[in-house]
Design a protein around this motif. Structure first.
Motif, PDB file in Angstrom:
ATOM      1  N   LEU A 173     -36.485  80.073 -15.304  1.00  0.00           N
ATOM      2  CA  LEU A 173     -36.910  80.913 -14.189  1.00  0.00           C
ATOM      3  C   LEU A 173     -35.889  82.024 -13.940  1.00  0.00           C
ATOM      4  N   LEU A 174     -36.372  83.282 -13.930  1.00  0.00           N
ATOM      5  CA  LEU A 174     -35.475  84.404 -13.673  1.00  0.00           C
ATOM      6  C   LEU A 174     -35.609  84.833 -12.223  1.00  0.00           C
ATOM      7  N   VAL A 175     -34.479  84.796 -11.505  1.00  0.00           N
ATOM      8  CA  VAL A 175     -34.488  85.253 -10.119  1.00  0.00           C
ATOM      9  C   VAL A 175     -33.781  86.596 -10.081  1.00  0.00           C
ATOM     10  N   GLU A 176     -34.528  87.653  -9.820  1.00  0.00           N
ATOM     11  CA  GLU A 176     -33.957  89.002  -9.818  1.00  0.00           C
ATOM     12  C   GLU A 176     -33.208  89.262  -8.522  1.00  0.00           C
ATOM     13  N   GLY A 177     -32.065  89.948  -8.646  1.00  0.00           N
ATOM     14  CA  GLY A 177     -31.352  90.417  -7.464  1.00  0.00           C
ATOM     15  C   GLY A 177     -30.655  89.340  -6.659  1.00  0.00           C
ATOM     16  N   ARG A 178     -30.428  88.167  -7.251  1.00  0.00           N
ATOM     17  CA  ARG A 178     -29.732  87.112  -6.499  1.00  0.00           C
ATOM     18  C   ARG A 178     -28.630  86.498  -7.352  1.00  0.00           C
ATOM     19  N   SER A 179     -27.490  86.233  -6.723  1.00  0.00           N
ATOM     20  CA  SER A 179     -26.414  85.565  -7.433  1.00  0.00           C
ATOM     21  C   SER A 179     -26.588  84.054  -7.253  1.00  0.00           C
ATOM     22  N   PRO A 180     -25.963  83.278  -8.137  1.00  0.00           N
ATOM     23  CA  PRO A 180     -26.078  81.819  -8.009  1.00  0.00           C
ATOM     24  C   PRO A 180     -25.671  81.321  -6.624  1.00  0.00           C
ATOM     25  N   SER A 181     -24.597  81.920  -6.079  1.00  0.00           N
ATOM     26  CA  SER A 181     -24.144  81.405  -4.789  1.00  0.00           C
ATOM     27  C   SER A 181     -25.163  81.702  -3.696  1.00  0.00           C
ATOM     28  N   GLU A 182     -25.836  82.859  -3.823  1.00  0.00           N
ATOM     29  CA  GLU A 182     -26.878  83.158  -2.836  1.00  0.00           C
ATOM     30  C   GLU A 182     -28.018  82.156  -2.945  1.00  0.00           C
ATOM     31  N   ILE A 183     -28.400  81.879  -4.187  1.00  0.00           N
ATOM     32  CA  ILE A 183     -29.509  80.945  -4.407  1.00  0.00           C
ATOM     33  C   ILE A 183     -29.136  79.565  -3.886  1.00  0.00           C
ATOM     34  N   GLN A 184     -27.887  79.184  -4.182  1.00  0.00           N
ATOM     35  CA  GLN A 184     -27.444  77.870  -3.726  1.00  0.00           C
ATOM     36  C   GLN A 184     -27.459  77.780  -2.205  1.00  0.00           C
ATOM     37  N   ALA A 185     -26.983  78.854  -1.572  1.00  0.00           N
ATOM     38  CA  ALA A 185     -26.957  78.856  -0.119  1.00  0.00           C
ATOM     39  C   ALA A 185     -28.359  78.712   0.448  1.00  0.00           C
ATOM     40  N   MET A 186     -29.316  79.361  -0.227  1.00  0.00           N
ATOM     41  CA  MET A 186     -30.677  79.324   0.299  1.00  0.00           C
ATOM     42  C   MET A 186     -31.378  78.005   0.034  1.00  0.00           C
ATOM     43  N   THR A 187     -31.014  77.336  -1.071  1.00  0.00           N
ATOM     44  CA  THR A 187     -31.711  76.089  -1.382  1.00  0.00           C
ATOM     45  C   THR A 187     -30.960  74.855  -0.891  1.00  0.00           C
ATOM     46  N   SER A 188     -29.704  75.047  -0.466  1.00  0.00           N
ATOM     47  CA  SER A 188     -28.903  73.864  -0.123  1.00  0.00           C
ATOM     48  C   SER A 188     -29.520  73.114   1.044  1.00  0.00           C
ATOM     49  N   MET A 189     -30.023  73.870   1.995  1.00  0.00           N
ATOM     50  CA  MET A 189     -30.634  73.262   3.165  1.00  0.00           C
ATOM     51  C   MET A 189     -31.765  72.341   2.738  1.00  0.00           C
ATOM     52  N   GLN A 190     -32.589  72.877   1.855  1.00  0.00           N
ATOM     53  CA  GLN A 190     -33.754  72.084   1.483  1.00  0.00           C
ATOM     54  C   GLN A 190     -33.373  70.979   0.517  1.00  0.00           C
ATOM     55  N   ASN A 191     -32.283  71.184  -0.235  1.00  0.00           N
ATOM     56  CA  ASN A 191     -31.796  70.121  -1.109  1.00  0.00           C
ATOM     57  C   ASN A 191     -31.365  68.900  -0.325  1.00  0.00           C
ATOM     58  N   VAL A 192     -30.893  69.123   0.878  1.00  0.00           N
ATOM     59  CA  VAL A 192     -30.431  68.011   1.701  1.00  0.00           C
ATOM     60  C   VAL A 192     -31.572  67.474   2.550  1.00  0.00           C
ATOM     61  N   MET A 193     -32.316  68.384   3.143  1.00  0.00           N
ATOM     62  CA  MET A 193     -33.298  67.988   4.140  1.00  0.00           C
ATOM     63  C   MET A 193     -34.518  67.293   3.558  1.00  0.00           C
ATOM     64  N   VAL A 194     -35.020  67.814   2.455  1.00  0.00           N
ATOM     65  CA  VAL A 194     -36.237  67.224   1.896  1.00  0.00           C
ATOM     66  C   VAL A 194     -36.021  65.764   1.472  1.00  0.00           C
ATOM     67  N   PRO A 195     -34.967  65.472   0.680  1.00  0.00           N
ATOM     68  CA  PRO A 195     -34.740  64.067   0.336  1.00  0.00           C
ATOM     69  C   PRO A 195     -34.501  63.201   1.573  1.00  0.00           C
ATOM     70  N   LEU A 196     -33.794  63.745   2.538  1.00  0.00           N
ATOM     71  CA  LEU A 196     -33.489  62.986   3.742  1.00  0.00           C
ATOM     72  C   LEU A 196     -34.774  62.617   4.465  1.00  0.00           C
ATOM     73  N   LEU A 197     -35.652  63.587   4.542  1.00  0.00           N
ATOM     74  CA  LEU A 197     -36.922  63.370   5.228  1.00  0.00           C
ATOM     75  C   LEU A 197     -37.750  62.319   4.495  1.00  0.00           C
ATOM     76  N   ILE A 198     -37.807  62.447   3.177  1.00  0.00           N
ATOM     77  CA  ILE A 198     -38.585  61.499   2.381  1.00  0.00           C
ATOM     78  C   ILE A 198     -38.023  60.096   2.548  1.00  0.00           C
ATOM     79  N   GLN A 199     -36.705  60.022   2.491  1.00  0.00           N
ATOM     80  CA  GLN A 199     -36.018  58.750   2.674  1.00  0.00           C
ATOM     81  C   GLN A 199     -36.414  58.132   4.005  1.00  0.00           C
ATOM     82  N   MET A 200     -36.421  58.985   5.021  1.00  0.00           N
ATOM     83  CA  MET A 200     -36.719  58.522   6.370  1.00  0.00           C
ATOM     84  C   MET A 200     -38.150  57.985   6.461  1.00  0.00           C
ATOM     85  N   VAL A 201     -39.079  58.748   5.907  1.00  0.00           N
ATOM     86  CA  VAL A 201     -40.487  58.327   5.964  1.00  0.00           C
ATOM     87  C   VAL A 201     -40.657  56.984   5.274  1.00  0.00           C
ATOM     88  N   ILE A 202     -40.031  56.841   4.124  1.00  0.00           N
ATOM     89  CA  ILE A 202     -40.230  55.621   3.352  1.00  0.00           C
ATOM     90  C   ILE A 202     -39.629  54.419   4.066  1.00  0.00           C
TER      91      ILE A 202
END
Ligand SMILES: Nc1ncnc2c1ncn2[C@@H]1O[C@H](COP(=O)(O)OP(=O)(O)OP(=O)(O)O)[C@@H](O)[C@H]1O
Ligand SMILES: [Mg+2]
Lengths: 412, 241
Positions: A173-202
Motif C-alpha cells: 500500500l502506497l500512502v502519498e504525502g505521509r511519513s511513517p511517523s505520521e502514519i504511526q501517530a494516526m493509527t496508534s490510537m486505533q491499534n490500541v483501542m480496537v483490540p482493547l474494545l474487542i477484548q472487552m466485548v469478549i
C-alpha cells in the motif's frame, strides 16, 4: 420456544448493575473526549497578546506586524504596566517588550533581545497550551526578520532551501504525502483501542454467559430445564445468542463513549487511502461477530465445568488471557511480519482476527481475513457441537466427563 | 400398565458403581416411594428416570419409552423437581410459571391459573422469587410441576424444608392429584410421610433395593408398628450382611 428462552436469558444478563456501570463508563470516556476536544480548540485559538514597542524603528514594526498577523493584539504602546493590565483583562497569555535598541542592534549585526512577559493562568496541561502557540508565533516572526535582514527575492529560499515530501509504502500500500511517523501517530490510537474494545466485548459476553450457567447450576434450574420438552440445541443457542446480543449492545454503548473520546484525535486529518470500503467493513463486522461467537462457545464449555457463581469469574481467565496474548502481539507487530510459530499461535486464537482484520484488508490481504472467518466459524461450530454433546451427557450434572474408570468399565 | 419400569439398572459414576442392579415398577395412579440412607442412590435413580442421567446398564422405561433413546418424547409427559431446587430468582413467581408453561402445548393462561391456585401463594405470586422463603419456592415448584398435568411426577424429597402444616398441605395435594390419573415417584427421609402417602415403598441400600412392598406389608413382615422401625431393621440387616 427459542424466543422464550432468549428473552429469559437476556433478562438475566441485563441487570441494573451491569447497565449502569456500562453507561457510566461510556459517559466517562465521552466526557474525556469532550475535555480533550476543548483543550485542542484552545490550542488552535489565536493567542491574546500585548506589545510594548519602545524602539519604533522599521524592524520593530516588522516584528509587530508578524506577531499581530497570527495573534490577537489587545495593546500596542509604550507602557508595560498598561499592556499587562490589558492582556490580563482579556485572559491573554503574554506581553512582548521590544527594547529601545532593537533596530539599531540588528542593523549593526548583533543579536537583539525581545522580552516576553508570560501571564500564566495555572500550571495545568490546558493552561500552558496557549503559551506553546505563542512560542511558535515568535518563531515565525523570527523568520520574517531574518528574511528582511537578508533581503532580496531568494531570502525565503535561503532560509528554507529544502522541503521534504514524504511517501510511505506499507507492504503493497502506497500512502502519498505521509511519513511513517505520521502514519504511526494516526493509527496508534486505533491499534490500541480496537483490540482493547474487542477484548472487552469478549470478556464481558463470556463472563455473563458463564455466570448465567453457573447460576442455573447453583439453583438447580438447569436440572429442571433439562427435563422439560426443550431441545438441548435450543438451550445452547439461546444462551449463546443472548450473551452475544447483550455483549454487542453493551459494546455499542461503550463505542459511543469511545467515539466521542477518539473524535478529537481523528478529526485532524484522515488519510484517504487508509480507509476501508463498505465491503471491507462488512468483513470486519463479520470477523468481530464470529470471534464473539467463538469466545462464547469457549466460555460455554468452561461454564459447564463451573458449579457455583463464585468460581465463575475465574473461568473467564483463560479466555481473557488468550485475548491478551493476541492483543499484545498485534500491538507490536503486524501479522505478516511475525515469525511462523507466532503466526500459527495468533491465527489459532480466534480473537486475533477482528483485531487484525482492518489492517490486513488495507494491506490487500483479503484472503487471510476470509481464512480467518472460515477458521472461526469452524472453531465455534465444533465447540458448540461439543457443548450440545455435554448437555446431553451426565457431565452437565455430575461435572465429571470421561474418567478413565468409566472408559474401562464401558469396554469390559 | 406400568408407568415406570426399571430393570436391573446399573449406574457407574466415576469409578464407583452407585446403582448395582435396581428393579422396580410404578403402576399408573400410584405413589411410589424410594427410601434409604444418605448416598444410597435415590437421587441417582430419580435422575435416570427423569432422563437426566444415562443408565450404565439395564433398562429403564417411562410410559413404555426408553429413557435413553426416547428422552425427548418422555419429557413431554413428566415433571421433575430436584432436591433443593430453586427457580429463576430475577423472575416473579407468576413469570416463572408463564415461562415454563410456554414449553407445553396446552393453553398458557389455563396452566398458569391452575398453578396459582395449587401454589397457594396468593398475592405473593407477583413478587420476585428472590424474596421467597425456602418453603414458598418449594410450593411454586410443585405448582409448576403439577400445572402441566404430567403423567408422571418425579419428586426428590418434595417436603424437605417445609414446615409441618405446609408439608401436610403438599401431601394432601399430591394425594389429591393421583385421583386425576397422576402417577408419582418420590424419595423421602420422612417415614411418617412415606407411610401416609405411598401406596408402595422400595428401600434402597447401597445401590440395591433390599425391600419392597406396601407399608402395611412391610410392617407385618418385620412385626413393626411403623415404617421407621422397618427402616431401622432393614438397614441393620443389610449393613451386617
Ligand atoms: N457428581 C457426583 N460425583 C461423584 N459421585 C456422585 C455424584 N453424585 C452422586 N454421587 C455418588 O452416588 C451415590 C448416590 O448418591 P445419591 O445422590 O443418588 O444418593 P441419595 O440416596 O439421593 O442420598 P441423599 O439421601 O443424601 O440425597 C453416592 O455415593 C454419591 O457419592
Ligand atoms: Mg438425594
Amino acid at each position: 420456544m427459542f424466543w422464550k428462552l432468549l428473552k429469559k436469558e437476556v433478562r438475566e444478563l441485563i441487570n441494573v448493575g451491569v447497565v449502569v456501570s456500562i453507561i457510566v463508563l461510556s459517559i466517562v470516556y465521552g466526557s474525556l473526549g469532550k475535555a480533550f476536544e476543548g483543550t485542542m480548540k484552545e490550542a488552535t485559538k489565536r493567542p491574546v497578546v500585548g506589545i510594548v514597542n519602545l524602539d519604533g524603528g522599521n524592524l520593530s514594526w516588522l516584528l509587530v506586524d508578524a506577531v499581530s498577523g497570527v495573534s490577537e493584539v489587545v495593546y500596542v504602546g509604550d507602557n508595560v504596566e498598561k499592556a499587562v493590565e490589558a492582556v490580563k483583562e482579556r485572559n491573554g497569555s503574554a506581553v512582548l517588550v521590544v527594547p529601545e535598541d532593537f533596530s539599531t542592534k540588528l542593523r549593526g549585526g548583533t543579536k537583539a533581545t525581545v522580552e516576553v512577559k508570560w501571564i500564566m493562568k495555572g500550571t495545568g496541561l490546558g493552561d500552558t497550551i496557549s503559551t506553546a502557540v505563542l512560542s511558535s508565533v515568535i518563531e515565525g516572526a523570527k523568520k520574517s526578520l531574518s528574511a528582511q535582514l537578508l533581503g532580496g527575492e531568494n531570502a525565503w529560499t535561503i532560509l528554507e532551501p529544502i522541503e521534504i515530501r514524504h511517501s510511505t509504502y506499507i507492504r503493497d500500500l502506497l500512502v502519498e504525502g505521509r511519513s511513517p511517523s505520521e502514519i504511526q501517530a494516526m493509527t496508534s490510537m486505533q491499534n490500541v483501542m480496537v483490540p482493547l474494545l474487542i477484548q472487552m466485548v469478549i470478556v464481558m459476553t463470556g463472563s455473563s454467559l458463564i455466570t448465567s450457567l453457573a447460576m442455573e447450576k447453583e439453583n438447580k434450574t438447569l436440572e429442571t430445564l433439562l427435563t422439560m420438552p426443550v431441545r438441548r440445541e435450543t438451550i445452547v443457542a439461546s444462551k449463546l445468542v443472548a450473551s452475544a446480543v447483550t455483549g454487542v449492545v453493551f459494546a455499542g454503548i461503550y463505542m459511543v463513549g469511545f467515539y466521542t473520546y477518539l473524535k478529537p484525535f481523528y478529526k485532524s486529518s484522515p488519510i484517504p487511502v487508509l480507509q476501508l470500503s463498505f465491503g471491507d467493513y462488512v468483513l470486519v463486522g463479520l470477523s468481530l461477530f464470529l470471534s464473539i461467537l467463538s469466545g462464547l462457545s469457549l466460555c460455554m464449555l468452561l461454564g459447564l465445568t463451573s458449579s457455583d457463581t463464585k468460581s465463575a469469574g475465574l473461568f473467564t481467565l483463560p479466555v481473557s488471557l488468550l485475548g491478551l496474548i493476541s492483543m499484545f502481539i498485534n500491538m507490536f507487530k503486524d501479522f505478516p511480519n511475525l515469525s511462523l510459530p507466532l503466526k500459527v499461535l495468533v491465527f489459532a486464537i480466534p480473537f486475533s482476527h477482528p483485531m487484525m482484520a482492518q489492517k490486513l484488508l488495507l494491506y490487500g490481504e483479503k484472503a487471510l481475513v476470509v481464512y480467518g472467518l472460515i477458521y472461526m466459524a469452524a472453531f465455534s461450530i465444533t465447540l458448540m457441537a461439543f457443548s450440545v454433546k455435554l448437555f446431553n451427557s451426565d457431565y452437565v450434572l455430575l461435572g465429571r466427563p470421561f474418567t478413565i474408570g468409566k472408559l474401562i468399565d464401558k469396554r469390559s | 400398565m406400568s408407568v415406570v419400569r426399571v430393570e436391573d439398572l446399573r449406574k457407574v459414576i466415576g469409578k464407583r458403581e452407585v446403582l448395582k442392579g435396581i428393579s422396580f415398577e410404578v403402576r399408573e395412579g400410584e405413589i411410589f416411594g424410594l427410601i434409604g440412607p444418605n448416598g444410597a442412590g435415590k437421587t441417582t435413580t430419580l435422575r435416570i428416570v427423569a432422563t437426566l442421567l444415562k443408565p450404565s446398564g439395564g433398562r429403564v422405561e417411562v410410559l413404555g419409552m426408553d429413557v435413553e433413546r426416547e428422552a425427548d418424547r418422555i419429557r413431554k409427559f413428566i415433571s421433575y423437581i430436584p432436591e433443593e431446587a430453586g427457580a429463576y430468582r430475577n423472575m416473579s413467581g407468576i413469570e416463572y410459571l408463564r415461562f415454563v408453561a410456554g414449553f407445553y402445548e396446552e393453553d398458557v393462561g389455563e396452566m398458569v391459573k391452575r398453578a396459582v391456585e395449587i401454589s397457594g401463594l396468593g398475592d405473593r405470586i407477583k413478587d420476585k422469587v428472590a424474596t421467597y422463603s425456602k418453603g414458598m419456592v418449594r410450593k411454586l415448584l410443585l405448582a409448576r410441576a403439577l400445572m402441566v398435568q404430567p403423567k408422571l411426577a418425579i419428586l426428590d424429597e418434595p417436603t424437605s424444608g417445609l414446615d409441618v402444616l405446609s408439608a401436610r398441605e403438599v401431601r394432601k395435594m399430591l394425594k389429591e392429584s393421583t385421583k386425576n390419573g397422576l402417577t408419582i415417584l418420590l424419595s423421602s427421609h420422612n417415614m411418617l410421610e412415606v407411610e401416609f402417602l405411598c401406596d408402595r415403598i422400595a428401600l434402597i441400600y447401597d445401590g440395591r433395593i433390599v425391600e419392597e412392598g406396601t407399608p402395611t406389608d412391610l410392617k407385618e413382615r418385620y412385626g413393626a408398628t411403623n415404617i421407621e422401625e422397618v427402616f431401622e431393621e432393614v438397614v441393620k440387616c443389610s449393613g451386617s450382611s
